[in-house]
Scaffold this active site. Structure first.
Site, PDB file in Angstrom:
ATOM      1  N   ASP A   1       8.673   2.632   2.506  1.00 52.32           N
ATOM      2  CA  ASP A   1       8.520   2.994   3.915  1.00 52.32           C
ATOM      3  C   ASP A   1       9.702   3.819   4.418  1.00 52.32           C
ATOM      4  OD1 ASP A   1       6.030   1.807   4.320  1.00 52.32           O
ATOM      5  OD2 ASP A   1       6.899  -0.132   4.842  1.00 52.32           O
TER       6      ASP A   1
ATOM      7  N   LYS B   1       3.437  -8.036   3.168  1.00 53.51           N
ATOM      8  CA  LYS B   1       4.616  -7.434   2.540  1.00 53.51           C
ATOM      9  C   LYS B   1       5.680  -8.465   2.168  1.00 53.51           C
ATOM     10  CE  LYS B   1       4.012  -2.873   4.632  1.00 53.51           C
ATOM     11  NZ  LYS B   1       4.639  -1.793   5.420  1.00 53.51           N
TER      12      LYS B   1
ATOM     13  N   TYR C   1       0.838   6.133  14.619  1.00 57.04           N
ATOM     14  CA  TYR C   1       0.237   7.457  14.741  1.00 57.04           C
ATOM     15  C   TYR C   1      -1.157   7.338  15.330  1.00 57.04           C
ATOM     16  CZ  TYR C   1      -2.361   6.313  10.470  1.00 57.04           C
ATOM     17  OH  TYR C   1      -3.178   5.712   9.543  1.00 57.04           O
TER      18      TYR C   1
ATOM     19  N   ALA D   1       9.150  -3.775  10.446  1.00 56.15           N
ATOM     20  CA  ALA D   1       9.111  -2.314  10.343  1.00 56.15           C
ATOM     21  C   ALA D   1      10.510  -1.729  10.411  1.00 56.15           C
ATOM     22  CB  ALA D   1       8.231  -1.733  11.446  1.00 56.15           C
TER      23      ALA D   1
ATOM     24  N   GLY E   1      12.018  -6.056  13.961  1.00 55.67           N
ATOM     25  CA  GLY E   1      11.096  -6.783  13.098  1.00 55.67           C
ATOM     26  C   GLY E   1      11.012  -6.177  11.712  1.00 55.67           C
TER      27      GLY E   1
ATOM     28  N   SER F   1      -7.817   1.796   6.256  1.00 52.35           N
ATOM     29  CA  SER F   1      -6.769   2.421   5.447  1.00 52.35           C
ATOM     30  C   SER F   1      -7.135   3.837   5.011  1.00 52.35           C
ATOM     31  CB  SER F   1      -6.478   1.572   4.209  1.00 52.35           C
ATOM     32  OG  SER F   1      -5.507   2.205   3.391  1.00 52.35           O
TER      33      SER F   1
END
EC number: 1.1.1.25
Length: 279
Positions: free
Chosen positions: A103, A67, A221, A132, A130, A16
């Site tokens: 997000d 989440k 990324y 995301a 999904g 992270s």
């Protein structure tokens, strides 16, 4: 002096970048706080959150795979988190646990502000159906594109997601299809919310999707082009961006929720990009 404590929680978590991002936000804004990374057992998320809260924690960021569990843990939620059914930001207060999902706001701010690409009246394609994709759908609709197409390898999931969100923006043409059914269609903005890049793959898309001056955006990324962005380059996407800016901007949204001040993201994003590129 008491230092307010914050953390990011996930499994895995050692990768992270959130502690470095929030440390820079705190330095920049003069906020007295600490921010750490916490590894939670896959079956121990709730206990880990409660321990941190009882120890005086003020808030947490939540990453994979927790989440959905974070959403279930909240007493109140922001509308965008309720729509997503998932939470990536927790704020602890005397009236319980407040949940938000930053997000989508991070994605929109990166595209509109950092990349200078207005989404209003644009033809937008979102790949994936999904978590995301679901997490960014409400803010995408709020940006008022001319149309928003949800495409997924399993078309049933795309149709179900479109049906769940259609009432949120009746003035936006929201439709769903399979990847194959995209043949012959053209878009101004194409956003990859699939996990294909994690497997070093690109979604199998028909050629000719990109309009003149189109943007291809990967929520993943890395150093250099992701597989999706490399494929988009070959297919004629003139502007391409990965999700590093989204990462920084969603963190700034969390920081704003916790501290009441929005940090400047440009310097943080530039520093992270240099690190990724080995500079």
């Amino acid at each position: 002096m008491t230092i307010d404590r914050y953390a990011v929680i996930g499994n895995p978590i050692s990768h992270s970048r959130s502690p470095a991002i929030h440390a820079e936000f705190a330095r920049q804004t003069g906020q007295q706080l600490s921010y750490e990374a916490l590894l939670a057992p896959l079956d121990g998320f709730r206990d880990a959150v409660e321990r941190f809260r009882r120890a005086g924690g003020r808030g947490m960021n939540v990453t994979v795979p927790f989440k959905l569990e974070a959403f279930a843990l909240t007493d109140r939620c922001a509308p965008r988190a309720s729509a997503a059914g998932a939470v990536n930001t927790l704020a602890f207060g005397p009236d319980g646990i407040f949940g938000d999902n930053t997000d989508g706001a991070g994605l929109i701010r990166d595209i509109v502000h950092n990349l200078d690409r207005p989404l209003e009246r644009q033809r937008v394609l979102l790949l994936g159906a999904g978590g995301a994709a679901r997490g960014v759908l409400l803010p995408l609709l709020a940006a008022r594109p001319a149309s928003l197409t949800l495409a997924n390898r399993s078309v049933d999931k795309a149709h179900a997601l479109a049906a769940a969100f259609r009432s949120h923006a009746p003035d936006v043409a929201l439709d769903a299809c399979s990847f194959v059914d995209l043949a012959g269609r053209v878009f101004d903005v194409v956003i990859n919310a699939t996990a294909a890049s994690l497997a070093n793959e690109a979604p199998q898309l028909p050629p000719g999707l990109y309009a003149a001056n189109a943007l291809a955006y990967d929520m993943m990324y890395g150093c250099g082009d992701t597989p999706f962005l490399a494929a988009a380059r070959s297919d004629g996407a003139t502007q391409r961006a990965d999700g590093l800016g989204m990462l920084v901007e969603q963190a700034a949204e969390s920081f704003l929720l916790w501290r009441g001040v929005r940090p400047d993201t440009a310097a943080v994003l530039a520093a992270l990009r240099r690190q990724l590129d080995g500079g």
